[in-house]
Design a protein around this motif. Structure first.
Motif, PDB file in Angstrom:
ATOM      1  N   VAL A  41       0.837  -1.205   0.000  1.00 25.43           N
ATOM      2  CA  VAL A  41       0.000   0.000   0.000  1.00 25.43           C
ATOM      3  C   VAL A  41       0.871   1.255   0.000  1.00 25.43           C
ATOM      4  O   VAL A  41       0.591   2.221  -0.718  1.00 25.43           O
ATOM      5  CB  VAL A  41      -0.969  -0.014   1.202  1.00 25.43           C
ATOM      6  CG1 VAL A  41      -1.639   1.328   1.383  1.00 25.43           C
ATOM      7  CG2 VAL A  41      -2.017  -1.104   1.019  1.00 25.43           C
ATOM      8  N   GLY A  42       1.943   1.244   0.775  1.00 16.45           N
ATOM      9  CA  GLY A  42       2.854   2.391   0.798  1.00 16.45           C
ATOM     10  C   GLY A  42       3.511   2.627  -0.552  1.00 16.45           C
ATOM     11  O   GLY A  42       3.648   3.771  -0.995  1.00 16.45           O
ATOM     12  N   ARG A  45       0.901   4.141  -2.902  1.00 17.81           N
ATOM     13  CA  ARG A  45       0.666   5.564  -2.600  1.00 17.81           C
ATOM     14  C   ARG A  45       1.824   6.431  -3.068  1.00 17.81           C
ATOM     15  O   ARG A  45       1.623   7.528  -3.601  1.00 17.81           O
ATOM     16  CB  ARG A  45       0.449   5.751  -1.103  1.00 17.81           C
ATOM     17  CG  ARG A  45      -0.892   5.193  -0.652  1.00 17.81           C
ATOM     18  CD  ARG A  45      -1.196   5.575   0.726  1.00 17.81           C
ATOM     19  NE  ARG A  45      -1.360   7.032   0.761  1.00 17.81           N
ATOM     20  CZ  ARG A  45      -1.705   7.695   1.832  1.00 17.81           C
ATOM     21  NH1 ARG A  45      -1.919   7.065   2.960  1.00 17.81           N
ATOM     22  NH2 ARG A  45      -1.834   9.003   1.801  1.00 17.81           N
ATOM     23  N   ARG A  48       1.621   6.791  -6.759  1.00 16.87           N
ATOM     24  CA  ARG A  48       0.522   7.706  -7.107  1.00 16.87           C
ATOM     25  C   ARG A  48       0.964   9.164  -6.974  1.00 16.87           C
ATOM     26  O   ARG A  48       0.695   9.994  -7.843  1.00 16.87           O
ATOM     27  CB  ARG A  48      -0.678   7.436  -6.197  1.00 16.87           C
ATOM     28  CG  ARG A  48      -1.849   8.324  -6.434  1.00 16.87           C
ATOM     29  CD  ARG A  48      -2.456   8.029  -7.761  1.00 16.87           C
ATOM     30  NE  ARG A  48      -3.545   8.953  -8.026  1.00 16.87           N
ATOM     31  CZ  ARG A  48      -4.323   8.870  -9.055  1.00 16.87           C
ATOM     32  NH1 ARG A  48      -4.152   7.915  -9.932  1.00 16.87           N
ATOM     33  NH2 ARG A  48      -5.266   9.736  -9.233  1.00 16.87           N
ATOM     34  N   HIS A  49       1.663   9.479  -5.898  1.00  9.78           N
ATOM     35  CA  HIS A  49       2.158  10.851  -5.707  1.00  9.78           C
ATOM     36  C   HIS A  49       3.196  11.207  -6.776  1.00  9.78           C
ATOM     37  O   HIS A  49       3.202  12.329  -7.285  1.00  9.78           O
ATOM     38  CB  HIS A  49       2.756  11.025  -4.315  1.00  9.78           C
ATOM     39  CG  HIS A  49       1.740  11.013  -3.221  1.00  9.78           C
ATOM     40  ND1 HIS A  49       0.719  11.927  -3.147  1.00  9.78           N
ATOM     41  CD2 HIS A  49       1.574  10.185  -2.162  1.00  9.78           C
ATOM     42  CE1 HIS A  49      -0.027  11.676  -2.086  1.00  9.78           C
ATOM     43  NE2 HIS A  49       0.465  10.612  -1.480  1.00  9.78           N
TER      44      HIS A  49
END
Length: 132
Positions: A41-42, A45, A48-49
């Motif tokens: 998940v990290g 994310r 995505r950033h």
């Protein structure tokens, strides 16, 4: 036959011998799976950033070159996206507005395969009341 001072309960307790090891191994497996999920998940994310930032920068770079034509604007946007670690998936120039779409590739942990994250951004001149 004599059962001793513990009776049948003593025999039952002796049959639980080693169950603590099973519980510890099960708990360690749960912790390990939780850690793998958290890392996955990290990573998603963070990708995505990174994709959002690459799309923003590419759109701004394209908008800065829109006066040179749509081909030059999209070429500049593609180069900025590449330098930012993304791949340009689309670029559309409408008047002075540049719309870009970029993708960031990510490998999921523990054989989850490849994941592609898509980000979009739009840039153009500021309007009379601010950004349009």
């Amino acid at each position: 036959m004599r059962e001793g001072c513990l009776g049948r309960w003593g025999q039952r307790w002796r049959s639980d011998r080693g169950s603590g090891t099973v519980w510890v191994v099960a708990f360690m497996a749960v912790i390990w799976v939780g850690g793998v999920v958290a890392v996955g998940v990290g990573g998603i994310r963070a990708a995505r950033h990174r994709g959002d930032a690459a799309a923003d920068l590419a759109a701004l770079a394209g908008a800065a070159r829109v006066a040179d034509g749509s081909v030059a604007a999209c070429r500049e946007a593609r180069e900025i996206a590449r330098r930012s670690g993304a791949r340009m998936a689309g670029c559309v120039v409408r008047g002075e507005i540049v719309d870009v779409c970029v993708t960031v590739a990510l490998r999921a942990p523990v054989g989850g395969g490849a994941v592609r994250i898509e980000s979009r951004a739009r840039a153009g001149p500021a309007g009379r009341d601010g950004v349009t």
